[in-house]
Design a protein around this motif. Structure first.
Motif: not given
Length: 383
Positions: A83-106
């Protein structure tokens, strides 16, 4: 497999996982200046990103520890790492502050499984001889803190930050797969119905232990949050900043070894007074010196910043109620990681108001607050 061989395998795999998770936690600092430039974020929002990761990790420490008391801890640890890995994958596709917040929370939620389960696994595998192996396990986390930010800074010179995160995610999958080769975690023994008076006295110090850990972590998080901006103000480049973090974390790893030795000879009180006092002096020194001398000082800063923690971690099993090692580690890590989540946000507000120097000064002041708590804790610990 003999008991000793199984214990050593447990230590090796938990150390690998610890290095991965701690590296994931602290590579955020290398990315903060990049996210600030790309998304136009303030110090407060940057600190909030770090706080979201640490907050998610802190909030789920106790549930993870309690779940591991009822289920296979290895499965929970492997799933959390994935799950920690998946969060950083999401962060790599994020487009702004909200996306980064959600990804880092995961990612932070996944990392919540590591400390209580892996620490308890090492403690149970080695029994009464666990203090040394726990120190080795903690040291491995500092290796990850040194290696992954340094690797990230190198990758950033070769590719985009988004592609760099995908490379780091691949490393995480290797660590998740390694958990399958770890021996089963020995279950807790039934708690003794009666405890000696001295045993009760030592356990009475557990809140103080958590308070010292929380303040120590807050000071460390404050320093690390403002370190890249301090170095930028002195003319440091991005690769230099990545190397600076590596120097701090390598010093921190050395500090855990050195202060473990000091703790056995000087005791918890004297060791805390020494390391926290040095932290204050060295933070102020790094603020006032030019770039090159400040960089030379950073390994010593790392020694002082991390020196206290190795003494505190080794004390948790001593104070923990019989058979509740996972729960004790979970509560302790909730305190320290929760402090690490809240402190950068508060420091960020200070930084927005007065600049990075005020944030750094706040970190030094926080380190001073550990000293009276250490004095109060000392009578509760066995000599």
């Amino acid at each position: 497999m003999s008991g000793r061989a199984g214990a050593n395998r447990t230590l090796a795999i938990t150390s690998l996982v610890h290095a991965l998770h701690d590296g994931y936690t602290d590579l955020i600092y290398v990315l903060l200046p990049i996210w600030q430039a790309e998304f136009g974020l303030s110090y407060s929002l940057l600190a909030l990103l770090r706080g979201v990761y640490a907050g998610a990790m802190a909030a789920l420490q106790v549930p993870s520890g309690r779940l591991a008391e009822r289920m296979d801890g290895r499965a929970i640890l492997a799933a959390g790492t994935a799950l920690a890995v998946l969060g950083y994958v999401f962060a790599g596709f994020s487009g702004g502050f909200i996306g980064l917040c959600a990804s880092l929370a995961v990612s932070g939620a996944g990392s919540s499984t590591q400390h209580p389960i892996a620490s308890a696994a090492v403690s149970r595998a080695f029994g009464k001889a666990a203090r040394g192996p726990i120190g080795t396990y903690n040291f491995s986390g500092d290796l990850g803190k040194a290696a992954l930010p340094a690797l990230t800074s190198v990758l950033l010179t070769l590719t985009s930050w988004r592609s760099a995160l995908l490379v780091l995610a691949a490393l995480g999958l290797v660590a998740a797969a390694a958990v399958a080769f770890m021996p089963a975690i020995r279950r807790a023994e039934t708690a003794a119905p009666e405890r000696s008076r001295s045993d009760v006295g030592r356990r009475g110090g557990f809140p103080l232990l958590c308070a010292i850990g929380g303040l120590d972590t807050a000071a460390r998080m404050g320093f690390l949050t403002f370190l890249p901006f301090m170095l930028q103000s002195k003319g440091a480049t991005l690769p230099t900043i990545g190397g600076a973090f590596a120097a701090v974390f390598v010093g921190g790893a050395a500090g855990k070894f050195a202060c473990g030795w000091l703790g056995e000879r000087l005791g918890v009180l004297r060791t805390v007074l020494l390391t926290e006092g040095a932290t204050v002096v060295l933070i102020l020194g790094s603020m006032t010196l030019p770039l090159v001398p400040a960089l030379a000082l950073l390994p010593a800063v790392g020694v002082a910043l991390n020196g206290t923690s190795t003494v505190l971690y080794g004390t948790v099993p001593e104070i923990a109620p019989a058979g509740r090692v996972e729960n004790a580690f979970a509560i302790f890590y909730t305190a320290v990681i929760g402090s690490g989540a809240l402190a950068p946000v508060l420091y960020g507000v200070v930084g927005d108001a007065g600049g990075w120097a005020w944030g750094m000064a706040g970190a030094a002041a926080t380190a001073l607050l550990t000293l009276p708590f250490a004095v109060l804790l000392a009578p509760h610990l066995s000599r």
